[in-house]
Scaffold this motif. Structure first.
Motif, PDB file in Angstrom:
ATOM      1  N   THR A 160      23.108  -8.276   6.169  1.00  0.00           N
ATOM      2  CA  THR A 160      24.262  -7.618   5.560  1.00  0.00           C
ATOM      3  C   THR A 160      25.325  -7.226   6.586  1.00  0.00           C
ATOM      4  O   THR A 160      26.521  -7.480   6.399  1.00  0.00           O
ATOM      5  N   ILE A 161      24.909  -6.633   7.685  1.00  0.00           N
ATOM      6  CA  ILE A 161      25.875  -6.084   8.653  1.00  0.00           C
ATOM      7  C   ILE A 161      26.758  -7.161   9.276  1.00  0.00           C
ATOM      8  O   ILE A 161      27.983  -6.987   9.352  1.00  0.00           O
ATOM      9  N   PRO A 162      26.214  -8.309   9.707  1.00  0.00           N
ATOM     10  CA  PRO A 162      27.104  -9.335  10.274  1.00  0.00           C
ATOM     11  C   PRO A 162      28.097  -9.912   9.263  1.00  0.00           C
ATOM     12  O   PRO A 162      29.119 -10.468   9.657  1.00  0.00           O
ATOM     13  N   GLY A 163      27.788  -9.783   7.950  1.00  0.00           N
ATOM     14  CA  GLY A 163      28.653 -10.381   6.941  1.00  0.00           C
ATOM     15  C   GLY A 163      29.729  -9.474   6.385  1.00  0.00           C
ATOM     16  O   GLY A 163      30.480  -9.870   5.488  1.00  0.00           O
ATOM     17  N   ALA A 164      29.819  -8.254   6.880  1.00  0.00           N
ATOM     18  CA  ALA A 164      30.774  -7.286   6.335  1.00  0.00           C
ATOM     19  C   ALA A 164      32.142  -7.417   6.993  1.00  0.00           C
ATOM     20  O   ALA A 164      32.244  -7.600   8.205  1.00  0.00           O
ATOM     21  N   ASN A 165      33.181  -7.295   6.184  1.00  0.00           N
ATOM     22  CA  ASN A 165      34.540  -7.142   6.714  1.00  0.00           C
ATOM     23  C   ASN A 165      34.903  -5.673   6.877  1.00  0.00           C
ATOM     24  O   ASN A 165      35.552  -5.288   7.850  1.00  0.00           O
ATOM     25  N   LEU A 166      34.498  -4.865   5.892  1.00  0.00           N
ATOM     26  CA  LEU A 166      34.872  -3.455   5.862  1.00  0.00           C
ATOM     27  C   LEU A 166      33.606  -2.609   5.784  1.00  0.00           C
ATOM     28  O   LEU A 166      32.732  -2.845   4.951  1.00  0.00           O
ATOM     29  N   SER A 167      33.525  -1.619   6.648  1.00  0.00           N
ATOM     30  CA  SER A 167      32.374  -0.719   6.725  1.00  0.00           C
ATOM     31  C   SER A 167      32.764   0.630   6.148  1.00  0.00           C
ATOM     32  O   SER A 167      33.703   1.277   6.618  1.00  0.00           O
ATOM     33  N   GLU A 168      32.033   1.059   5.129  1.00  0.00           N
ATOM     34  CA  GLU A 168      32.322   2.332   4.450  1.00  0.00           C
ATOM     35  C   GLU A 168      31.506   3.456   5.101  1.00  0.00           C
ATOM     36  O   GLU A 168      30.277   3.497   4.985  1.00  0.00           O
TER      37      GLU A 168
END
Length: 825
Positions: free
Chosen positions: A648-656
């Motif tokens: 999941t983490i490598p595929g994120a553009n925006l981190s909430e």
């Protein structure tokens, strides 16, 4: 393969790990001689076991070498006590650390096996709930990488954090049977067993020298049996040992009952005793559940301290220099009973006088605080402690007596201060475990600059005044080996190609990437890697949820424990608001967005479970609405754990990272996302503040009330109704939830959420921060339309993450708190 099997079995049982052909022969030998399976009929599970056992031999050799160095150099040893250790799967991590992945992959391929398939055969041990356990695992990794003499102690849970499924939109908990196929990495130490005692009574007497001694008698005992797991460091000969304790009954069964045919009664004591290590965090909504959790905490603390003392006495004649050779870190208050337990062992078992025992205890322990929430500061009923641990309650009272004497000297005549600083809450008749840990430690650290400031000024100001040098800050960090090198190999290769490999053990080397943010070719490759990671994540999410997602859309991700203060609800309010705007055509040229939320709610946390259910209901509505299908999707990722995080983490553009300011101690997910090239939208809370300082104001989306503004707003009398009255968009969103728009078959389903926001006073300021959050999200949309500008900022986020390595955290602990030195190996 027949000739390969014959050749391997006729050869020597020694593997040259730098030769793929030798590894292949070794795998066949281990398959036959250790796993006991025919290589011609073996599947991925059996080959995984053969490979794991082969690597286990290396782990054992290096572990022995590390242990000999520690004792030979008589270095100060660090013991990290934690109820949680989320180590993740070990196979690929060990191969990465040993530099063997390429050779092993080649050897397996010659046997018709795929390393990636084998790796999935390993269970992900959920021996923790979230950030606390992941932090502990990162610290053991960093200690091994940088050759610090580190040991972890915890519980060998038979069932880890529950496995989460979503059924009819609701969280359902299932046992996490991580040991069902065995754990090939562990070493069961039958010879390392200690008695742990409960209940009973105290008998005090004068010894032959006239000194008062106390004995704890008529106790109910259980045995703690050691299981060791070796934690490797990257390109390092050192090993950190993680010792987990399993509970075993002192007697397997009562022969008298057995002979009488009463088989259930015959094994009753065994069954009761062994529940201590049965499950992580039993439900504590009942007295029995609370007592079991208290027993768990004492069980692993007592076994660990007995073991630490035994280790010390191997090379030292007595315990008078114990504090000079040992540093014990308490990871939160769960191990705080270690303070009275060490006093008990020193006085009752080793016949040390109170003053010396107390001086040694206070110089041995250090305490990490992980929470600012008053309700999360652990306390135990006096009556329960009196029943379960009577000797410890006596010792706590004695500690408190001495402590309050000092408080009176420091704050003469201030009875309110005396009441606040007492280890005993007289109003509720409960023991304050954080107070106990502070009084019994030489250092107390917060885990982010803001967190430590608030600890000193708001949570424990009297303690800070009394012990001015005791509170220090050590900002948390993550290991770049697991959370970049292993989970994001394509980006790791790009970084190493551009600036070399030194970042793998010195994350500050990433600063060299900064100029490449202006390099168009580098940005193009960076974006291609992010897209590939998003495609992998989209496939993973489709498998887990059934929803088909567009990897070219913005992947907006919030994955963490479900809790009101982490404000998944605020995220959801924005999703609903966005949905309304899209349906009504109020967004010109909308940016396609996929919102991913994941995390577990504690089994007894009703409101958190309701938030999960609401996410599911909103997702069903949005994802099946053709009017917005191309521009907005919402999915809930079930059973979030380390393995899911690695995708999941490598595929994120925006981190909430949107917790209410002043509530999150640090956060480490925020660091992992930024390290993997996601931009952060967040409040000025926890480590977000330090991330902002490092990456720059222009490369992060900050919104919302500050800690001071939250406090001031509440002081003036915050009225959530007025906020909603003055914001038509917010009023509409809240009305949709309250009216049953997303669940017409049960319109009152989310009354509890509405009541929390209004009748409960919106404690976590969800409504107060809504408008600022919506405006920040609009800035996110604007930037995402410019892929070059977004990539520049994402690259700068990666380049400026050097501060947030657990290596830096460990170096700080070693220098400023433990006084530990690196070993010569």
């Amino acid at each position: 393969m027949d000739h390969l099997v014959k050749e391997a079995l006729e050869g020597e049982f020694r593997v040259n790990l730098h030769d793929a052909d030798s590894i292949r022969r070794g795998l066949i030998s281990y398959m036959v001689r250790v796993v006991g399976h025919d290589p011609l009929a073996a599947g991925p599970r059996q080959w995984f076991q053969a490979l794991a056992h082969m690597l286990k031999g290396i782990l054992s050799e290096r572990g022995m070498g590390t242990s000999r160095a520690q004792y030979g150099q008589d270095t100060r040893r660090v013991y990290y006590l934690s109820m949680e250790f989320l180590t993740g799967r070990r196979l690929k991590k060990h191969l990465l650390d040993f530099g063997l992945e390429e050779n092993v992959r080649e050897a397996l391929a010659s046997l018709g096996q795929d390393l990636d398939v084998l790796a999935k055969e390993e269970a992900d041990p959920a021996l923790g709930n979230g950030g606390l356990g992941r932090l502990a695992a990162c610290f053991l990794d960093s200690m091994a990488t940088h050759r610090y003499p580190g040991h972890g102690y915890g519980i060998h849970y038979e069932f880890g954090m529950f496995s989460q499924t979503i059924e009819d939109g609701q969280q359902v908990e299932h046992p996490d049977s991580w040991l069902h196929g065995g754990n090939p990495w562990e070493f069961l130490r039958h010879s390392v067993t200690y008695p742990v005692r409960f209940n009973g009574r105290i008998v005090c007497f004068k010894d032959e020298k006239g000194h008062e001694r106390c004995e704890w008698v008529d106790t109910n005992d259980v045995h703690a049996v050691a299981h060791d797991m070796k934690i490797t460091g990257f390109d390092s000969p050192a090993i950190s040992n993680l010792r987990l304790w399993a509970a075993r009954a002192t007697n397997d069964f009562d022969l008298r009952f057995f002979n009488e045919g009463n088989y259930i009664e015959a094994v009753k004591d065994k069954t009761t005793s062994e529940t201590l290590s049965k499950v992580l965090y039993p439900m504590d909504s009942t007295v029995l559940g609370q007592e079991l959790r208290l027993k768990q905490e004492y069980f692993f603390v007592s076994a660990s301290l007995q073991d630490i003392i035994a280790r010390h006495l191997r090379v030292h004649n007595d315990l008078h220099n114990f504090h000079e050779k040992i540093a014990i870190q308490l990871n939160d208050t769960h191990p705080a009973l270690a303070v009275p337990e060490l006093m008990r062992l020193l006085m009752d078992v080793h016949e040390m006088e109170w003053d010396e025992a107390w001086a040694i205890t206070r110089e041995t322990f250090c305490y990490t605080n992980h929470t600012l929430l008053p309700e999360a500061l652990e306390t135990w009923p006096v009556g329960m402690l009196e029943h379960v641990l009577p000797r410890h309650l006596e010792i706590i009272y004695l500690i408190n007596h001495d402590h309050l004497q000092q408080v009176r000297f420091r704050f003469p005549g201030e009875m309110e201060v005396l009441r606040k600083m007492s280890l005993v809450d007289e109003d509720t008749q409960r023991i304050r475990m954080a107070h106990l840990a502070i009084v019994g430690s030489k250092r107390v650290n917060g885990v982010a600059a803001l967190h430590t400031k608030l600890l000193r000024e708001k949570v424990f100001p009297e303690f800070d005044a009394m012990y001015p040098n005791r509170f220090v800050n050590v900002t948390n960090g993550v290991t770049q080996r697991r959370w970049l090198l292993q989970c994001n190999p394509k980006l790791s290769d790009l970084i190493s190609e551009a600036i070399g490999d030194s970042w793998k053990t010195d994350l500050t080397a990433l600063h060299a990437l900064e100029p490449l943010a202006e390099d168009a070719a580098f940005r193009e490759r960076f974006n291609a890697i992010k897209l590939a990671n998003k495609e992998r994540l989209a496939r993973h999410l489709e498998t887990r949820t059934g929803f088909t997602l567009d990897p070219t859309s913005m992947f907006d991700v919030q994955v963490k424990r479900i809790h009101e203060y982490k404000r998944q609800l605020l995220n959801l309010l924005h999703v609903i608001h966005r949905y309304v705007q899209l349906r009504e055509g109020r967004i010109a040229n909308p940016v396609p967005r996929t919102v991913v939320i994941g995390g577990k709610a504690a089994p007894g946390y009703y409101l958190a479970k309701q938030i999960i259910r609401l996410i599911g209901d909103v997702a069903l509505t949005i994802n099946n609405d053709r009017a917005v299908n191309d521009t907005l999707k919402l999915v809930f990722l079930p059973n979030y754990n380390v393995s899911n995080a690695e995708i999941t983490i490598p595929g994120a553009n925006l981190s909430e990272q949107i917790s209410t300011a002043g509530t999150e101690a640090s956060g480490t997910g925020n660091m992992k996302f930024a390290l993997n090239g996601a931009l952060t939208i967040g409040t000025l809370d926890g480590a977000n503040i330090e991330i902002k300082e490092e990456v720059g104001d222009d490369n992060i989306f900050i919104f919302g009330l500050t800690t001071e503004q939250v406090q001031e707003t509440k002081r003036k009398g915050y009225n959530p109704w007025k906020v909603v009255e003055h914001d038509a968009d917010l009023r509409r969103v809240v009305d949709m939830i309250s009216s049953g728009y997303f669940n017409p078959q049960q319109v009152n389903r989310y009354n509890s959420i509405r009541d929390t926001l209004f009748d409960g006073g919106d404690q976590y300021m969800v409504l107060a921060d809504f408008r600022a959050y919506v405006e920040a999200q609009a800035h996110v949309d604007d930037l995402f339309t410019d892929s070059d500008a977004w990539a520049r900022k994402a690259i700068l986020n990666v380049a400026r993450m050097g501060l947030f390595s657990s290596d830096r955290s460990i170096h700080t602990y070693a220098r400023d708190i433990w006084g530990a030195k690196q070993m010569d190996l």
